[in-house]
Design a protein around this motif. Structure first.
Motif, PDB file in Angstrom:
ATOM      1  N   MET A 167       0.813  -1.205   0.000  1.00  0.00           N
ATOM      2  CA  MET A 167       0.000   0.000   0.000  1.00  0.00           C
ATOM      3  C   MET A 167       0.856   1.269   0.000  1.00  0.00           C
ATOM      4  O   MET A 167       0.439   2.299  -0.515  1.00  0.00           O
ATOM      5  CB  MET A 167      -0.937  -0.021   1.207  1.00  0.00           C
ATOM      6  CG  MET A 167      -1.931  -1.176   1.175  1.00  0.00           C
ATOM      7  SD  MET A 167      -3.013  -1.248   2.624  1.00  0.00           S
ATOM      8  CE  MET A 167      -4.014   0.193   2.379  1.00  0.00           C
ATOM      9  N   VAL A 168       2.062   1.185   0.555  1.00  0.00           N
ATOM     10  CA  VAL A 168       2.939   2.352   0.615  1.00  0.00           C
ATOM     11  C   VAL A 168       3.749   2.521  -0.665  1.00  0.00           C
ATOM     12  O   VAL A 168       3.902   3.643  -1.174  1.00  0.00           O
ATOM     13  CB  VAL A 168       3.888   2.244   1.826  1.00  0.00           C
ATOM     14  CG1 VAL A 168       5.001   3.279   1.754  1.00  0.00           C
ATOM     15  CG2 VAL A 168       3.108   2.414   3.128  1.00  0.00           C
ATOM     16  N   ALA A 169       4.278   1.414  -1.191  1.00  0.00           N
ATOM     17  CA  ALA A 169       5.237   1.507  -2.297  1.00  0.00           C
ATOM     18  C   ALA A 169       4.920   0.577  -3.458  1.00  0.00           C
ATOM     19  O   ALA A 169       5.788   0.331  -4.304  1.00  0.00           O
ATOM     20  CB  ALA A 169       6.643   1.229  -1.780  1.00  0.00           C
ATOM     21  N   GLY A 170       3.704   0.049  -3.515  1.00  0.00           N
ATOM     22  CA  GLY A 170       3.294  -0.732  -4.661  1.00  0.00           C
ATOM     23  C   GLY A 170       4.037  -2.048  -4.797  1.00  0.00           C
ATOM     24  O   GLY A 170       4.559  -2.599  -3.833  1.00  0.00           O
ATOM     25  N   LEU A 171       4.085  -2.556  -6.025  1.00  0.00           N
ATOM     26  CA  LEU A 171       4.706  -3.844  -6.293  1.00  0.00           C
ATOM     27  C   LEU A 171       6.194  -3.867  -5.919  1.00  0.00           C
ATOM     28  O   LEU A 171       6.653  -4.850  -5.313  1.00  0.00           O
ATOM     29  CB  LEU A 171       4.514  -4.209  -7.766  1.00  0.00           C
ATOM     30  CG  LEU A 171       4.624  -5.694  -8.119  1.00  0.00           C
ATOM     31  CD1 LEU A 171       3.539  -6.497  -7.407  1.00  0.00           C
ATOM     32  CD2 LEU A 171       4.503  -5.869  -9.629  1.00  0.00           C
ATOM     33  N   PRO A 172       6.972  -2.819  -6.241  1.00  0.00           N
ATOM     34  CA  PRO A 172       8.374  -2.835  -5.787  1.00  0.00           C
ATOM     35  C   PRO A 172       8.485  -2.936  -4.272  1.00  0.00           C
ATOM     36  O   PRO A 172       9.348  -3.647  -3.746  1.00  0.00           O
ATOM     37  CB  PRO A 172       8.925  -1.503  -6.299  1.00  0.00           C
ATOM     38  CG  PRO A 172       8.048  -1.135  -7.441  1.00  0.00           C
ATOM     39  CD  PRO A 172       6.685  -1.632  -7.077  1.00  0.00           C
ATOM     40  N   GLY A 173       7.610  -2.237  -3.543  1.00  0.00           N
ATOM     41  CA  GLY A 173       7.687  -2.238  -2.091  1.00  0.00           C
ATOM     42  C   GLY A 173       7.431  -3.606  -1.489  1.00  0.00           C
ATOM     43  O   GLY A 173       8.182  -4.050  -0.606  1.00  0.00           O
ATOM     44  N   ILE A 174       6.402  -4.301  -1.965  1.00  0.00           N
ATOM     45  CA  ILE A 174       6.056  -5.594  -1.359  1.00  0.00           C
ATOM     46  C   ILE A 174       7.139  -6.629  -1.639  1.00  0.00           C
ATOM     47  O   ILE A 174       7.484  -7.446  -0.785  1.00  0.00           O
ATOM     48  CB  ILE A 174       4.670  -6.077  -1.837  1.00  0.00           C
ATOM     49  CG1 ILE A 174       4.204  -7.266  -0.977  1.00  0.00           C
ATOM     50  CG2 ILE A 174       4.668  -6.452  -3.302  1.00  0.00           C
ATOM     51  CD1 ILE A 174       2.784  -7.702  -1.263  1.00  0.00           C
ATOM     52  N   TRP A 175       7.756  -6.573  -2.843  1.00  0.00           N
ATOM     53  CA  TRP A 175       8.757  -7.580  -3.170  1.00  0.00           C
ATOM     54  C   TRP A 175      10.117  -7.250  -2.588  1.00  0.00           C
ATOM     55  O   TRP A 175      10.904  -8.157  -2.274  1.00  0.00           O
ATOM     56  CB  TRP A 175       8.808  -7.821  -4.673  1.00  0.00           C
ATOM     57  CG  TRP A 175       7.642  -8.667  -5.099  1.00  0.00           C
ATOM     58  CD1 TRP A 175       6.592  -8.295  -5.893  1.00  0.00           C
ATOM     59  CD2 TRP A 175       7.381 -10.012  -4.690  1.00  0.00           C
ATOM     60  NE1 TRP A 175       5.696  -9.332  -6.003  1.00  0.00           N
ATOM     61  CE2 TRP A 175       6.151 -10.391  -5.269  1.00  0.00           C
ATOM     62  CE3 TRP A 175       8.047 -10.923  -3.882  1.00  0.00           C
ATOM     63  CZ2 TRP A 175       5.603 -11.655  -5.081  1.00  0.00           C
ATOM     64  CZ3 TRP A 175       7.491 -12.185  -3.676  1.00  0.00           C
ATOM     65  CH2 TRP A 175       6.287 -12.539  -4.278  1.00  0.00           C
ATOM     66  N   ILE A 176      10.434  -5.990  -2.383  1.00  0.00           N
ATOM     67  CA  ILE A 176      11.646  -5.648  -1.634  1.00  0.00           C
ATOM     68  C   ILE A 176      11.503  -6.146  -0.199  1.00  0.00           C
ATOM     69  O   ILE A 176      12.441  -6.723   0.373  1.00  0.00           O
ATOM     70  CB  ILE A 176      11.904  -4.122  -1.669  1.00  0.00           C
ATOM     71  CG1 ILE A 176      12.392  -3.690  -3.056  1.00  0.00           C
ATOM     72  CG2 ILE A 176      12.931  -3.732  -0.610  1.00  0.00           C
ATOM     73  CD1 ILE A 176      12.534  -2.191  -3.214  1.00  0.00           C
TER      74      ILE A 176
END
Length: 310
Positions: A167-176
Motif C-alpha cells: 500500500m505504501v510503495a506498490g509492487l516494488p515495495g512488497i517484493w523488496i
C-alpha cells in the motif's frame, strides 16, 4: 493505490494460498531470492575473511536483492499499466504470492489436529515446520506455546508487513520487503557463519517491520479483550525489537504466558516470559487461530477502506 490492488491480492491469497500446482510448475518467488542469497554467500561470505569484509559482503547481498526486487517490481508495474483499466488486476495477481494468510493457517491446523487426536509426536513434527527451536522434547504446553508465538509473529511478517509495503510503495515495495525478509530468515543470525554476513539483512528487516509490528499488535488487541495492558507491558521482553509487540498482544488477548526458556540446537536459552496468566493449551491455540482470522479481516477492511477513500 486508488485501485483495489491490495484488497484483491488479499482475497486471492485467502481463497487459494499459493496453489501446489503453481508451486510445482514455477516454484515461488521467495525461492528465487533464496537462490540469489546462496550464490552471494558463496562469493562473499568467506570464512577466512575479516569481520568487516564479511559484513560488506552481507551489505552487497542485500543491495543486490533490493535492486532485483525493486527494478523487477517497477518494470512489471510499467508493463501492467500498459493494459489500461485491467492493469490493477494484473498488479494484484503479481502481489498475491507475497501474502501468506492461508499458508499460516494451513501450517497451524496440523498442530491443532494432532493435539486433538492426542498425537504428541505428530504435533511436535507439525510445529517443527514453523518454528526454529528444538521440538523433539516439547510437551503439549510447549507445542501450543510455540505455535501461538509463531502465529503472532508471522501475522506481522507474512500478512501485515507485505500489505503495508504494497500500500505504501506498490509492487516494488512488497517484493523488496519479501526479499529482505527472506534474507533475514536465511542469514540474519547471530551465530557463525552469519554473525557478520547477515548483519545488514537483520537490521534492514527490523527497520522494514518497525511500523507493521506495531500495527499487528494493534489489530490483535482489537480482535479480543485484554491485549492492551499486557501488550504494552511486555512489548520489549523479546530479543527482537519487533516480534515482542504482536506476541505480547496475543499473550494478553489469550491470557497466557508465551516465550520463556527454549532449546535451540541442543542449547537451552533462558528467554524471558511474555505475558501473565495460565499455560498455553489446545483451547488457547484454537482461540489464537480465531484471533488471527479476525485480525486478517481487519486487514481487509483497511485495504478496502483505503481504496474507497482514495
Amino acid at each position: 493505490m486508488a485501485d483495489p490492488v491490495a484488497l484483491v491480492a488479499l482475497s486471492l491469497d485467502a481463497a487459494f494460498g499459493w496453489p501446489a500446482r503453481l508451486y510445482a510448475r514455477i516454484g515461488h518467488p521467495v525461492g528465487a531470492f533464496a537462490k540469489v542469497i546462496a550464490h552471494c554467500e558463496r562469493r562473499w561470505n568467506r570464512h577466512e575473511a575479516s569481520p568487516t569484509a564479511q559484513q560488506a559482503g552481507g551489505v552487497a547481498t542485500v543491495l543486490v536483492l533490493m535492486a532485483l526486487a525493486g527494478i523487477g517490481g517497477t518494470l512489471l508495474t510499467i508493463a501492467a499499466n500498459r493494459f489500461g483499466s485491467a492493469g490493477w488486476l494484473i498488479l494484484a495477481l503479481l502481489a498475491w504470492p507475497a501474502l501468506a494468510q492461508r499458508s499460516l493457517d494451513a501450517h497451524i491446523m496440523p498442530v491443532i489436529d494432532a493435539l486433538q487426536a492426542n498425537n504428541i509426536d505428530g504435533a511436535r513434527t507439525a510445529v517443527g515446520m514453523i518454528v526454529g527451536r528444538d521440538t523433539a522434547a516439547l510437551d503439549r504446553t510447549g507445542v501450543c506455546r510455540a505455535a501461538i508465538e509463531s502465529l503472532a509473529e508471522s501475522f506481522c511478517d507474512g500478512v501485515v508487513a507485505p500489505l503495508f509495503w504494497l500500500m505504501v510503495a506498490g509492487l516494488p515495495g512488497i517484493w523488496i520487503m519479501k526479499a529482505v525478509n527472506t534474507a533475514d530468515s536465511l542469514i540474519g543470525h547471530k551465530e557463525a557463519p552469519y554473525r557478520h554476513f547477515g548483519w545488514a539483512a537483520a537490521r534492514l528487516d527490523d527497520l522494514m517491520n518497525f511500523i507493521p509490528a506495531r500495527v499487528s499488535a494493534l489489530l490483535i488487541c482489537l480482535s479480543g479483550p485484554g491485549g492492551w495492558t499486557i501488550g504494552w507491558r511486555y512489548r520489549r521482553a523479546h530479543a527482537s525489537p519487533n516480534a515482542g509487540w504482536p506476541e505480547a498482544a496475543m499473550a494478553g488477548v489469550l491470557g497466557v504466558r508465551l516465550a520463556g526458556p527454549a532449546a535451540y540446537d541442543g542449547v537451552m536459552l533462558d528467554k524471558p516470559w511474555i505475558g501473565e496468566g495460565g499455560e498455553a493449551n489446545l483451547e488457547s491455540l484454537s482461540r489464537a487461530r480465531r484471533v488471527y482470522h479476525r485480525s486478517c479481516a481487519m486487514c481487509w477492511l483497511i485495504a478496502g477502506g483505503t481504496a474507497w477513500l482514495a
